[in-house]
Design an enzyme around this catalytic site. Structure first.
Site, PDB file in Angstrom:
ATOM      1  N   GLY A   1      -5.862  -6.714   0.357  1.00 37.50           N
ATOM      2  CA  GLY A   1      -6.341  -5.811   1.406  1.00 37.50           C
ATOM      3  C   GLY A   1      -5.441  -4.592   1.484  1.00 37.50           C
ATOM      4  O   GLY A   1      -4.844  -4.177   0.496  1.00 37.50           O
ATOM      5  N   GLU A   2      -5.353  -3.999   2.670  1.00 39.72           N
ATOM      6  CA  GLU A   2      -4.509  -2.818   2.928  1.00 39.72           C
ATOM      7  C   GLU A   2      -5.018  -1.558   2.230  1.00 39.72           C
ATOM      8  O   GLU A   2      -4.390  -0.512   2.328  1.00 39.72           O
ATOM      9  CB  GLU A   2      -3.052  -3.051   2.500  1.00 39.72           C
ATOM     10  CG  GLU A   2      -2.344  -4.194   3.175  1.00 39.72           C
ATOM     11  CD  GLU A   2      -0.910  -4.355   2.697  1.00 39.72           C
ATOM     12  OE1 GLU A   2      -0.406  -3.470   1.970  1.00 39.72           O
ATOM     13  OE2 GLU A   2      -0.280  -5.371   3.045  1.00 39.72           O
ATOM     14  N   GLY A   3      -6.105  -1.645   1.484  1.00 40.36           N
ATOM     15  CA  GLY A   3      -6.511  -0.528   0.645  1.00 40.36           C
ATOM     16  C   GLY A   3      -5.868  -0.584  -0.724  1.00 40.36           C
ATOM     17  O   GLY A   3      -5.997   0.360  -1.519  1.00 40.36           O
TER      18      GLY A   3
ATOM     19  N   ILE B   1       0.820  -1.207   0.000  1.00 36.36           N
ATOM     20  CA  ILE B   1       0.000   0.000   0.000  1.00 36.36           C
ATOM     21  C   ILE B   1       0.855   1.259   0.000  1.00 36.36           C
ATOM     22  O   ILE B   1       0.475   2.281  -0.585  1.00 36.36           O
ATOM     23  CB  ILE B   1      -0.975   0.006   1.211  1.00 36.36           C
ATOM     24  CG1 ILE B   1      -1.933   1.194   1.116  1.00 36.36           C
ATOM     25  CG2 ILE B   1      -0.229   0.009   2.529  1.00 36.36           C
ATOM     26  CD1 ILE B   1      -2.747   1.264  -0.153  1.00 36.36           C
TER      27      ILE B   1
ATOM     28  N   ASP C   1      -7.854  -2.190   5.182  1.00 34.33           N
ATOM     29  CA  ASP C   1      -7.898  -3.060   6.361  1.00 34.33           C
ATOM     30  C   ASP C   1      -6.694  -3.981   6.363  1.00 34.33           C
ATOM     31  O   ASP C   1      -6.058  -4.207   5.331  1.00 34.33           O
ATOM     32  CB  ASP C   1      -9.166  -3.916   6.342  1.00 34.33           C
ATOM     33  CG  ASP C   1      -9.137  -4.945   5.222  1.00 34.33           C
ATOM     34  OD1 ASP C   1      -8.771  -6.105   5.491  1.00 34.33           O
ATOM     35  OD2 ASP C   1      -9.470  -4.591   4.073  1.00 34.33           O
TER      36      ASP C   1
END
Length: 283
Positions: free
Chosen positions: A246-248, A28, A104
């Protein structure tokens, strides 16, 4: 849930990855730099001591309850997490953000997210559960059983969004719901990421009806529950690259596409301005 064999990775990976993001070494971080965005890390319920006062300023607890057999949070912790999400949204908007991305990170969090989505969209667990971080078939069976049991527990409280988050969510999901609802209250658009963020969005729409009009789906992940949640919200993803991190990260990949659309809309000359002939009118 992370201790129940529903993930291919051990629970301590969560804290290790949080540290990696905080130090700038995660996917990210690289994607945000390309997209021209900044990254903020917030520890809501990582099962570790906070790394700093800034990261841990909104910490609710360490870990969450096993939603197959117990509530994820207490009632007070649920309200605390929702309020934390609202505060974070306010802080970012007040600091000048004109677009927000929710991300997240958490081993086992797709189990809780899938339970929320399946319960709120009224589908069978087998239609919603995916393979997450790469679990095998035995892990999928354990995850499906956990989602089934969590859905059974959540059935009586589904009309109450706060109680639903308490029952089968977690501090991260509760904070995401508060964040997304408050962003809409502040009239600030949000790019949603994957299954966990979109599960939080389903609850946020209950907390603030109409909030979904301020959201756009950044991408479509490989989790079946993600597609179910997006359909429930009436959102079409910008990109579909079968991402699962995830992580955006999926929303961050979509951000340059969104910037390109805005630039085209605002900067491209019309046919009249460019002296281009239009289609002839029908006779």
């Amino acid at each position: 849930m992370a201790h129940s064999g529903v993930s291919a990775y051990p629970p301590e990976v969560t804290s290790q990855m949080v540290a990696n993001i905080a130090s700038g070494g995660a996917a990210i971080n690289a994607l945000a730099e390309i997209a021209g965005a900044t990254v903020r890390v917030v520890d809501l319920a990582v099962d570790a001591d906070p790394w700093s006062d800034q990261i841990g300023a909104h910490k609710v607890r360490r870990g969450s309850g096993n939603i197959a057999v117990e509530d994820a949070l207490t009632a007070q912790q649920t309200r605390q997490a929702i309020d934390a999400g609202r505060q974070i949204a306010d802080q970012e908007v007040d600091a000048g953000a004109d677009l927000l991305i929710a991300g997240d990170l958490g081993i086992g969090n797709t189990t809780a997210a899938t339970a929320l989505v399946a319960a709120l969209t009224n589908v069978e667990p087998v239609a919603a559960v995916g393979y997450g971080t790469g679990i095998d078939d035995a892990g999928w069976a354990r995850k499906t059983a956990a989602v089934r049991d969590a859905m059974f527990r959540a059935g009586p409280v589904l009309a109450e969004p706060v109680a639903t988050l308490q029952c089968c969510g977690g501090a991260d999901l509760a904070a995401l719901a508060g964040f997304l609802a408050q962003a809409a209250v502040r009239r600030t658009p949000v790019l949603l990421d994957g299954i966990t963020v979109t599960a939080g969005a389903l609850v946020a729409e209950q907390l603030a009806p109409g909030a979904r009009l301020w959201w756009q789906a950044g991408h479509l992940s490989t989790e079946p529950a993600h597609a179910l949640a997006l359909a429930q919200l009436g959102l079409d993803p910008i990109v579909d690259l079968r991402m699962r991190l995830g992580e955006g990260s999926g929303a961050a990949v979509a951000l340059p596409v969104l910037r390109a659309a805005v630039a085209t809309l605002s900067s491209m000359a019309t046919f009249a301005e460019a002296n281009v002939s239009d289609r002839p009118m029908p006779s």
